[in-house]
Design a protein around this motif. Structure first.
Motif, PDB file in Angstrom:
ATOM      1  N   ALA A  21       0.840  -1.202   0.000  1.00 18.20           N
ATOM      2  CA  ALA A  21       0.000   0.000   0.000  1.00 18.20           C
ATOM      3  C   ALA A  21       0.876   1.254   0.000  1.00 18.20           C
ATOM      4  O   ALA A  21       0.593   2.218  -0.721  1.00 18.20           O
ATOM      5  CB  ALA A  21      -0.929  -0.007   1.215  1.00 18.20           C
ATOM      6  N   ALA A  22       1.950   1.231   0.786  1.00 17.29           N
ATOM      7  CA  ALA A  22       2.865   2.380   0.841  1.00 17.29           C
ATOM      8  C   ALA A  22       3.510   2.602  -0.521  1.00 17.29           C
ATOM      9  O   ALA A  22       3.629   3.748  -0.983  1.00 17.29           O
ATOM     10  CB  ALA A  22       3.935   2.152   1.914  1.00 17.29           C
ATOM     11  N   ASP A  23       3.892   1.504  -1.200  1.00 18.48           N
ATOM     12  CA  ASP A  23       4.452   1.622  -2.551  1.00 18.48           C
ATOM     13  C   ASP A  23       3.426   2.244  -3.494  1.00 18.48           C
ATOM     14  O   ASP A  23       3.767   3.082  -4.332  1.00 18.48           O
ATOM     15  CB  ASP A  23       4.845   0.231  -3.103  1.00 18.48           C
ATOM     16  CG  ASP A  23       6.047  -0.355  -2.382  1.00 18.48           C
ATOM     17  OD1 ASP A  23       6.742   0.398  -1.672  1.00 18.48           O
ATOM     18  OD2 ASP A  23       6.278  -1.580  -2.515  1.00 18.48           O
ATOM     19  N   GLY A  24       2.166   1.820  -3.350  1.00 14.43           N
ATOM     20  CA  GLY A  24       1.094   2.360  -4.174  1.00 14.43           C
ATOM     21  C   GLY A  24       0.954   3.862  -3.991  1.00 14.43           C
ATOM     22  O   GLY A  24       0.794   4.600  -4.960  1.00 14.43           O
ATOM     23  N   LEU A  25       1.037   4.306  -2.737  1.00 17.79           N
ATOM     24  CA  LEU A  25       0.922   5.742  -2.464  1.00 17.79           C
ATOM     25  C   LEU A  25       2.094   6.496  -3.078  1.00 17.79           C
ATOM     26  O   LEU A  25       1.919   7.572  -3.649  1.00 17.79           O
ATOM     27  CB  LEU A  25       0.871   6.000  -0.950  1.00 17.79           C
ATOM     28  CG  LEU A  25      -0.383   5.540  -0.216  1.00 17.79           C
ATOM     29  CD1 LEU A  25      -0.279   5.882   1.261  1.00 17.79           C
ATOM     30  CD2 LEU A  25      -1.628   6.170  -0.818  1.00 17.79           C
ATOM     31  N   SER A  26       3.302   5.924  -2.970  1.00 14.75           N
ATOM     32  CA  SER A  26       4.492   6.597  -3.491  1.00 14.75           C
ATOM     33  C   SER A  26       4.474   6.689  -5.007  1.00 14.75           C
ATOM     34  O   SER A  26       5.026   7.617  -5.586  1.00 14.75           O
ATOM     35  CB  SER A  26       5.758   5.871  -3.052  1.00 14.75           C
ATOM     36  OG  SER A  26       5.823   5.882  -1.651  1.00 14.75           O
ATOM     37  N   SER A  27       3.839   5.686  -5.660  1.00 13.90           N
ATOM     38  CA  SER A  27       3.836   5.682  -7.120  1.00 13.90           C
ATOM     39  C   SER A  27       2.503   6.175  -7.681  1.00 13.90           C
ATOM     40  O   SER A  27       2.186   5.916  -8.838  1.00 13.90           O
ATOM     41  CB  SER A  27       4.147   4.272  -7.631  1.00 13.90           C
ATOM     42  OG  SER A  27       3.191   3.366  -7.127  1.00 13.90           O
ATOM     43  N   SER A  28       1.712   6.851  -6.839  1.00 16.68           N
ATOM     44  CA  SER A  28       0.392   7.386  -7.229  1.00 16.68           C
ATOM     45  C   SER A  28      -0.555   6.321  -7.750  1.00 16.68           C
ATOM     46  O   SER A  28      -1.452   6.604  -8.527  1.00 16.68           O
ATOM     47  CB  SER A  28       0.536   8.489  -8.300  1.00 16.68           C
ATOM     48  OG  SER A  28       1.449   9.453  -7.872  1.00 16.68           O
ATOM     49  N   ASN A  29      -0.352   5.089  -7.304  1.00 17.42           N
ATOM     50  CA  ASN A  29      -1.251   4.008  -7.688  1.00 17.42           C
ATOM     51  C   ASN A  29      -2.264   3.819  -6.549  1.00 17.42           C
ATOM     52  O   ASN A  29      -2.166   2.903  -5.732  1.00 17.42           O
ATOM     53  CB  ASN A  29      -0.433   2.734  -7.933  1.00 17.42           C
ATOM     54  CG  ASN A  29      -1.223   1.715  -8.713  1.00 17.42           C
ATOM     55  OD1 ASN A  29      -2.458   1.767  -8.743  1.00 17.42           O
ATOM     56  ND2 ASN A  29      -0.528   0.783  -9.332  1.00 17.42           N
ATOM     57  N   TYR A  30      -3.245   4.744  -6.517  1.00 19.71           N
ATOM     58  CA  TYR A  30      -4.154   4.805  -5.365  1.00 19.71           C
ATOM     59  C   TYR A  30      -5.114   3.624  -5.304  1.00 19.71           C
ATOM     60  O   TYR A  30      -5.510   3.214  -4.213  1.00 19.71           O
ATOM     61  CB  TYR A  30      -4.908   6.130  -5.367  1.00 19.71           C
ATOM     62  CG  TYR A  30      -3.957   7.302  -5.399  1.00 19.71           C
ATOM     63  CD1 TYR A  30      -2.951   7.424  -4.424  1.00 19.71           C
ATOM     64  CD2 TYR A  30      -4.003   8.242  -6.415  1.00 19.71           C
ATOM     65  CE1 TYR A  30      -2.034   8.453  -4.472  1.00 19.71           C
ATOM     66  CE2 TYR A  30      -3.089   9.289  -6.460  1.00 19.71           C
ATOM     67  CZ  TYR A  30      -2.106   9.383  -5.492  1.00 19.71           C
ATOM     68  OH  TYR A  30      -1.188  10.385  -5.536  1.00 19.71           O
ATOM     69  N   ALA A  31      -5.460   3.085  -6.481  1.00 15.49           N
ATOM     70  CA  ALA A  31      -6.358   1.925  -6.486  1.00 15.49           C
ATOM     71  C   ALA A  31      -5.687   0.761  -5.759  1.00 15.49           C
ATOM     72  O   ALA A  31      -6.305   0.091  -4.920  1.00 15.49           O
ATOM     73  CB  ALA A  31      -6.710   1.540  -7.915  1.00 15.49           C
ATOM     74  N   ASP A  32      -4.400   0.546  -6.063  1.00 15.66           N
ATOM     75  CA  ASP A  32      -3.633  -0.502  -5.378  1.00 15.66           C
ATOM     76  C   ASP A  32      -3.560  -0.216  -3.880  1.00 15.66           C
ATOM     77  O   ASP A  32      -3.743  -1.109  -3.057  1.00 15.66           O
ATOM     78  CB  ASP A  32      -2.191  -0.536  -5.920  1.00 15.66           C
ATOM     79  CG  ASP A  32      -2.009  -1.622  -6.970  1.00 15.66           C
ATOM     80  OD1 ASP A  32      -3.040  -2.129  -7.454  1.00 15.66           O
ATOM     81  OD2 ASP A  32      -0.845  -1.935  -7.291  1.00 15.66           O
ATOM     82  N   ALA A  33      -3.263   1.028  -3.558  1.00 18.62           N
ATOM     83  CA  ALA A  33      -3.146   1.405  -2.143  1.00 18.62           C
ATOM     84  C   ALA A  33      -4.429   1.053  -1.403  1.00 18.62           C
ATOM     85  O   ALA A  33      -4.394   0.440  -0.329  1.00 18.62           O
ATOM     86  CB  ALA A  33      -2.837   2.895  -2.014  1.00 18.62           C
ATOM     87  N   LYS A  34      -5.568   1.397  -2.004  1.00 20.51           N
ATOM     88  CA  LYS A  34      -6.857   1.118  -1.348  1.00 20.51           C
ATOM     89  C   LYS A  34      -7.091  -0.380  -1.204  1.00 20.51           C
ATOM     90  O   LYS A  34      -7.536  -0.847  -0.157  1.00 20.51           O
ATOM     91  CB  LYS A  34      -8.004   1.724  -2.173  1.00 20.51           C
ATOM     92  CG  LYS A  34      -8.099   3.223  -2.042  1.00 20.51           C
ATOM     93  CD  LYS A  34      -9.276   3.722  -2.870  1.00 20.51           C
ATOM     94  CE  LYS A  34      -9.075   5.198  -3.205  1.00 20.51           C
ATOM     95  NZ  LYS A  34     -10.134   5.711  -4.078  1.00 20.51           N
ATOM     96  N   THR A  35      -6.783  -1.130  -2.277  1.00 19.73           N
ATOM     97  CA  THR A  35      -6.982  -2.578  -2.243  1.00 19.73           C
ATOM     98  C   THR A  35      -6.180  -3.199  -1.095  1.00 19.73           C
ATOM     99  O   THR A  35      -6.710  -4.004  -0.317  1.00 19.73           O
ATOM    100  CB  THR A  35      -6.520  -3.208  -3.574  1.00 19.73           C
ATOM    101  OG1 THR A  35      -7.244  -2.586  -4.635  1.00 19.73           O
ATOM    102  CG2 THR A  35      -6.764  -4.699  -3.603  1.00 19.73           C
ATOM    103  N   TYR A  36      -4.907  -2.804  -0.998  1.00 17.04           N
ATOM    104  CA  TYR A  36      -4.043  -3.434   0.006  1.00 17.04           C
ATOM    105  C   TYR A  36      -4.337  -2.941   1.419  1.00 17.04           C
ATOM    106  O   TYR A  36      -4.195  -3.690   2.387  1.00 17.04           O
ATOM    107  CB  TYR A  36      -2.571  -3.283  -0.386  1.00 17.04           C
ATOM    108  CG  TYR A  36      -2.223  -4.244  -1.496  1.00 17.04           C
ATOM    109  CD1 TYR A  36      -1.943  -5.579  -1.196  1.00 17.04           C
ATOM    110  CD2 TYR A  36      -2.251  -3.863  -2.827  1.00 17.04           C
ATOM    111  CE1 TYR A  36      -1.674  -6.490  -2.201  1.00 17.04           C
ATOM    112  CE2 TYR A  36      -1.988  -4.762  -3.850  1.00 17.04           C
ATOM    113  CZ  TYR A  36      -1.695  -6.078  -3.526  1.00 17.04           C
ATOM    114  OH  TYR A  36      -1.441  -6.994  -4.514  1.00 17.04           O
ATOM    115  N   LEU A  37      -4.791  -1.684   1.545  1.00 18.77           N
ATOM    116  CA  LEU A  37      -5.183  -1.214   2.878  1.00 18.77           C
ATOM    117  C   LEU A  37      -6.442  -1.942   3.341  1.00 18.77           C
ATOM    118  O   LEU A  37      -6.553  -2.315   4.509  1.00 18.77           O
ATOM    119  CB  LEU A  37      -5.407   0.301   2.870  1.00 18.77           C
ATOM    120  CG  LEU A  37      -4.140   1.156   2.808  1.00 18.77           C
ATOM    121  CD1 LEU A  37      -4.499   2.628   2.672  1.00 18.77           C
ATOM    122  CD2 LEU A  37      -3.265   0.926   4.031  1.00 18.77           C
TER     123      LEU A  37
END
Ligand SMILES: *[C@@H]1O[C@H](CO)[C@@H](O)[C@H](O)[C@H]1NC(C)=O
Length: 175
Positions: free
Chosen positions: A116-132
């Motif tokens: 999720a942190a990687d998703g936030l850093s790479s502006s991949n918010y959909a991934d961030a939400k999925t993993y959170l």
């Protein structure tokens, strides 16, 4: 020419005194918005958590989300360390299978938070939400493992802390 009137002096003094609140505005505004998204978020816990990081006063919701994901990860790792100690403690002999289950759950949670942190850093918010969202299940699933056995609650403070932090991260990403 003009003499500084007492009311103007009072105004500037008030401004000065209120300056610390400007620093806190980001955290408390973001947390109020977060509680509107997730009503189970504890407002004071949210504000205290954000303010524990000095950079929270000068960042946006995304920056705040990164801070909270970091805190969630730190707490999940502390909880896993505690679980590892419990696995070596004979006092927990009758609930070892459940403690093992919790260990896998928290391990997975730590991985999810990292993704999720990687998703936030790479502006991949959909991934961030999925993993959170996926990370959010671990503390509840761990708790359920124990409740099935009707064992006395263990990790009952840790579970709420990591759950709250993950909920706050998710709400901040959803802003
Ligand atoms: C954490 O543990 C306590 C005590 O077992 C329980 O009441 C609470 O619902 C648990 N919270 C979660 C998120 O599972």
């Amino acid at each position: 020419m003009t003499i500084l009137s007492p009311s103007i002096v009072v105004f500037f003094l008030a401004l000065l005194v209120s300056f610390p609140h400007f620093n806190n505005a980001t955290a408390s505004d973001a947390c109020k918005a977060a509680t509107r998204i997730s009503p189970t978020i504890d407002l004071n816990f949210c504000i205290t958590s954000l303010q524990s990081d000095s950079t929270s006063s000068s960042t946006n919701a995304l920056g705040l989300a990164k801070i909270v994901v970091g805190l969630a990860s730190k707490h999940a790792k502390t909880t896993k360390a505690k679980i590892n100690k419990m696995l070596l403690d004979a006092a927990y002999g009758n609930i070892m299978p459940e403690i093992h289950t919790c260990r896998s759950l928290y391990s997975r949670m730590i991985d999810y938070l990292s993704t999720a942190a990687d998703g936030l850093s790479s502006s991949n918010y959909a991934d961030a939400k999925t993993y959170l969202s996926a990370a959010l299940d671990a503390p509840c699933d761990c708790n359920e493992a124990f409740s099935k056995k009707q064992a006395p609650p263990v990790l009952s403070n840790e579970n709420e802390t990591v759950k709250q932090l993950t909920e706050i991260s998710l709400a901040l990403v959803n802003m």
